[in-house]
Design a protein around this motif. Structure first.
Motif, PDB file in Angstrom:
ATOM      1  N   LYS A 347       0.874  -1.143   0.000  1.00  0.00           N
ATOM      2  CA  LYS A 347       0.000   0.000   0.000  1.00  0.00           C
ATOM      3  C   LYS A 347       0.922   1.206   0.000  1.00  0.00           C
ATOM      4  O   LYS A 347       0.973   1.763  -1.050  1.00  0.00           O
ATOM      5  CB  LYS A 347      -0.870  -0.187   1.178  1.00  0.00           C
ATOM      6  N   GLU A 348       1.631   1.287   0.473  1.00  0.00           N
ATOM      7  CA  GLU A 348       2.553   2.408   0.417  1.00  0.00           C
ATOM      8  C   GLU A 348       3.977   1.876   0.473  1.00  0.00           C
ATOM      9  O   GLU A 348       4.273   0.936   1.194  1.00  0.00           O
ATOM     10  CB  GLU A 348       2.299   3.383   1.567  1.00  0.00           C
ATOM     11  N   ILE A 349       4.864   2.547  -0.248  1.00  0.00           N
ATOM     12  CA  ILE A 349       6.268   2.159  -0.292  1.00  0.00           C
ATOM     13  C   ILE A 349       7.103   3.395   0.006  1.00  0.00           C
ATOM     14  O   ILE A 349       6.877   4.463  -0.564  1.00  0.00           O
ATOM     15  CB  ILE A 349       6.650   1.573  -1.667  1.00  0.00           C
ATOM     16  N   LEU A 350       8.078   3.246   0.912  1.00  0.00           N
ATOM     17  CA  LEU A 350       8.987   4.333   1.241  1.00  0.00           C
ATOM     18  C   LEU A 350      10.349   4.021   0.642  1.00  0.00           C
ATOM     19  O   LEU A 350      10.893   2.940   0.853  1.00  0.00           O
ATOM     20  CB  LEU A 350       9.098   4.503   2.757  1.00  0.00           C
ATOM     21  N   SER A 351      10.889   4.966  -0.118  1.00  0.00           N
ATOM     22  CA  SER A 351      12.176   4.766  -0.774  1.00  0.00           C
ATOM     23  C   SER A 351      13.141   5.870  -0.373  1.00  0.00           C
ATOM     24  O   SER A 351      12.738   6.985  -0.030  1.00  0.00           O
ATOM     25  CB  SER A 351      12.011   4.739  -2.301  1.00  0.00           C
ATOM     26  N   ALA A 352      14.436   5.562  -0.418  1.00  0.00           N
ATOM     27  CA  ALA A 352      15.483   6.530  -0.080  1.00  0.00           C
ATOM     28  C   ALA A 352      16.278   6.860  -1.340  1.00  0.00           C
ATOM     29  O   ALA A 352      16.497   5.999  -2.192  1.00  0.00           O
ATOM     30  CB  ALA A 352      16.407   5.957   0.991  1.00  0.00           C
ATOM     31  N   HIS A 353      16.726   8.133  -1.430  1.00  0.00           N
ATOM     32  CA  HIS A 353      17.368   8.599  -2.658  1.00  0.00           C
ATOM     33  C   HIS A 353      18.610   9.429  -2.338  1.00  0.00           C
ATOM     34  O   HIS A 353      18.845   9.832  -1.209  1.00  0.00           O
ATOM     35  CB  HIS A 353      16.379   9.428  -3.489  1.00  0.00           C
ATOM     36  N   GLY A 354      19.378   9.716  -3.366  1.00  0.00           N
ATOM     37  CA  GLY A 354      20.580  10.519  -3.215  1.00  0.00           C
ATOM     38  C   GLY A 354      20.935  11.214  -4.507  1.00  0.00           C
ATOM     39  O   GLY A 354      20.290  11.024  -5.544  1.00  0.00           O
ATOM     40  N   TYR A 355      21.972  12.035  -4.426  1.00  0.00           N
ATOM     41  CA  TYR A 355      22.488  12.769  -5.595  1.00  0.00           C
ATOM     42  C   TYR A 355      21.414  13.632  -6.251  1.00  0.00           C
ATOM     43  O   TYR A 355      21.440  13.890  -7.424  1.00  0.00           O
ATOM     44  CB  TYR A 355      23.087  11.806  -6.625  1.00  0.00           C
ATOM     45  N   GLY A 356      20.441  14.049  -5.487  1.00  0.00           N
ATOM     46  CA  GLY A 356      19.408  14.957  -5.970  1.00  0.00           C
ATOM     47  C   GLY A 356      18.973  15.806  -4.804  1.00  0.00           C
ATOM     48  O   GLY A 356      19.659  16.730  -4.391  1.00  0.00           O
ATOM     49  N   GLN A 357      17.835  15.435  -4.242  1.00  0.00           N
ATOM     50  CA  GLN A 357      17.352  16.109  -3.041  1.00  0.00           C
ATOM     51  C   GLN A 357      17.736  15.351  -1.772  1.00  0.00           C
ATOM     52  O   GLN A 357      17.482  15.816  -0.675  1.00  0.00           O
ATOM     53  CB  GLN A 357      15.825  16.259  -3.102  1.00  0.00           C
ATOM     54  N   ASN A 358      18.350  14.169  -1.940  1.00  0.00           N
ATOM     55  CA  ASN A 358      18.711  13.328  -0.786  1.00  0.00           C
ATOM     56  C   ASN A 358      17.491  13.082   0.106  1.00  0.00           C
ATOM     57  O   ASN A 358      17.551  13.154   1.325  1.00  0.00           O
ATOM     58  CB  ASN A 358      19.828  13.984   0.028  1.00  0.00           C
ATOM     59  N   GLN A 359      16.371  12.766  -0.528  1.00  0.00           N
ATOM     60  CA  GLN A 359      15.089  12.695   0.158  1.00  0.00           C
ATOM     61  C   GLN A 359      14.617  11.267   0.330  1.00  0.00           C
ATOM     62  O   GLN A 359      15.140  10.334  -0.291  1.00  0.00           O
ATOM     63  CB  GLN A 359      14.033  13.485  -0.624  1.00  0.00           C
ATOM     64  N   LEU A 360      13.606  11.120   1.190  1.00  0.00           N
ATOM     65  CA  LEU A 360      12.821   9.903   1.266  1.00  0.00           C
ATOM     66  C   LEU A 360      11.500  10.179   0.555  1.00  0.00           C
ATOM     67  O   LEU A 360      10.918  11.254   0.714  1.00  0.00           O
ATOM     68  CB  LEU A 360      12.539   9.497   2.719  1.00  0.00           C
ATOM     69  N   SER A 361      11.032   9.240  -0.248  1.00  0.00           N
ATOM     70  CA  SER A 361       9.801   9.434  -1.013  1.00  0.00           C
ATOM     71  C   SER A 361       8.782   8.376  -0.615  1.00  0.00           C
ATOM     72  O   SER A 361       9.120   7.194  -0.482  1.00  0.00           O
ATOM     73  CB  SER A 361      10.068   9.358  -2.523  1.00  0.00           C
ATOM     74  N   LEU A 362       7.545   8.829  -0.428  1.00  0.00           N
ATOM     75  CA  LEU A 362       6.444   7.939  -0.069  1.00  0.00           C
ATOM     76  C   LEU A 362       5.551   7.759  -1.286  1.00  0.00           C
ATOM     77  O   LEU A 362       5.105   8.735  -1.892  1.00  0.00           O
ATOM     78  CB  LEU A 362       5.652   8.525   1.104  1.00  0.00           C
TER      79      LEU A 362
END
Length: 434
Positions: A347-362
């Motif tokens: 139902k919902e997925i939380l992902s982690a990112h880098g080299y951009g906004q260094n954000q977590l996305s829901l």
């Protein structure tokens, strides 16, 4: 461009408008629902064999004939006392409710599904708590943080591993490696009594989390151990030597099986909730799914080749045990959902990112539309770990901070956690983990 339902609705035939009658069908075909079929059958099959009676002669009927005459008389009249017609071509009285076409019902259902729910999804704009993670290694291929079910976070910082208790905020030093070595992965056991630690020197150590003592050392790899995952009494380790080893920690001869399918470092391992499937991701951009009952050979159940970068992020769906999510590295930038029963994308997925906004996305599942971003880190996010109650997520980044986000909601129970003065589970104060 009009939708298929709108085009279907435009082609729908409508009868001429009328204030009194609704025409359910072709006007040249009798309306069977308005016909008295018993009367029609009686009229068609009636035999008139009686001889004509003489003029002015009285007609004497037998009791049987009298009964038949009265029945036929009643059948010839409708409910209003008017002669009944055998074939009826008029429409039925218009219903008080407006007629609704099937396509209108379909369009209504589609609009209700697309209509946003009344419940507003709250996405935190800032972290609930921030810990200093000094000396956290900026290495994508390592797994340096894990949150056990007893609400204790294990994290490797430099050459040391620390245990941070989220209930009372206490910090304990579990171990410190030699100068020429350092931890490369940590993983709590299922019962959260022991912690497994992988090292750059290719060994795996098992530590008692209560006594803070080393229990045993597991050998077998020839390169650093960057990924670990528990399945009851079996500890699975992945290494830079491209192999996967299943260790039975109950046995003195711990090496239960060795799997060889990746051609480069195994940087992601995750057992499913039921313990029957193991997912592995590697620097060769591949994802393999293994069955626990067939660990004696290197024959995998599925092999996914759609990623174009190293795969370290792996997560099994908590409510559908056969669904796996995998995330690729910088050159891939994709999250893929797999149905391991068929080997296809799902139902919902939380992902982690880098080299951009260094954000977590829901993300919403299964539509995969973005709900919102969680920002605050100033360098790429390397690790994610979820709390035992499922509502808080810890993220560790190359900016040497560990941030706690209350992403998912649940109904709090009395006496479960101590709130601060503002009613939050954690304060926003920055503290040191050591």
């Amino acid at each position: 461009m009009a939708s298929p339902l709108m085009r279907l609705r435009d082609r729908e035939w409508y009868s001429p408008a009328s204030n009194e009658l609704a025409y359910p069908g072709d006007r040249f075909i009798p309306t069977r629902s308005l016909m008295n079929l018993d009367f029609a059958r009686s009229s068609l099959t009636e035999r008139r064999r009686r001889a004509p009676a003489a003029i002015d002669s009285p007609v004497i009927l037998t009791p049987k004939d009298e009964y038949r005459r009265r029945v036929e008389e009643n059948m010839r009249l409708d409910s209003e006392g008017k002669p009944r017609k055998m074939l009826v071509f008029r429409g039925s009285p218009r219903n008080s409710k407006p007629s609704v076409l099937l396509v209108d019902e379909m369009m209504k259902d589609q609009q209700e599904r697309l209509r946003p729910t009344d419940r507003i999804r709250h996405v935190p704009k800032s972290a609930d708590r921030i810990l200093d993670g000094t000396a956290l290694l900026d290495d994508y291929y390592l797994n340096l943080m894990d949150w056990g079910k007893k609400n204790i976070l294990a994290v490797a910082l430099g050459r040391s591993v620390y245990l941070w208790n989220a209930t009372n905020n206490s910090v304990q030093l579990l171990l410190t490696a030699d100068e020429d070595d350092h931890p490369t992965s940590v993983a709590w056991s299922v019962d959260a009594k022991t912690v497994a630690v992988g090292f750059a020197g290719s060994r795996v150590e098992i530590w008692d989390a209560v006594e803070l003592q080393q229990v045993r050392i597991l050998e077998g790899h020839s390169g650093r151990v960057g990924s670990l995952s528990w399945n009851q009494n079996v500890l699975t380790s992945g290494s830079h030597d491209a192999s996967i080893i299943n260790h039975d920690v109950r046995s003195s001869h711990h090496l239960a099986s060795r799997l060889k399918a990746h051609s480069e470092e195994v940087c992601g391992l995750k057992w499913s909730g039921g313990g029957n499937l193991l997912a592995s991701g590697g620097n060769d951009n591949l994802v393999h799914v293994w069955e626990s009952s067939k660990m004696g050979s290197s024959r995998y159940l599925h092999r996914y080749t759609d990623h174009c970068a190293a795969v370290r992020a792996l997560a099994w769906c908590p409510f559908r045990s056969s669904t796996l999510a995998s995330g690729g590295g910088t050159a891939d930038q994709c999250i893929k959902i797999w149905n391991t029963q068929t080997g296809e994308h799902e139902k919902e997925i939380l992902s982690a990112h880098g080299y951009g906004q260094n954000q977590l996305s829901l993300w919403a599942y299964p539509s995969m539309t973005k709900i919102g971003d969680l920002t605050g880190h100033t360098a790429r996010v390397l690790h994610l770990s979820q709390s035992p109650d499922g509502c808080t997520v810890a993220s560790a980044a190359a900016d040497e901070t560990i941030r706690f986000w209350k992403v998912f909601e649940h109904q709090p129970r009395r006496g479960s956690a101590k709130l601060d003065d503002e009613g939050r589970l954690f304060s926003l104060n920055r503290t040191h983990i050591r």
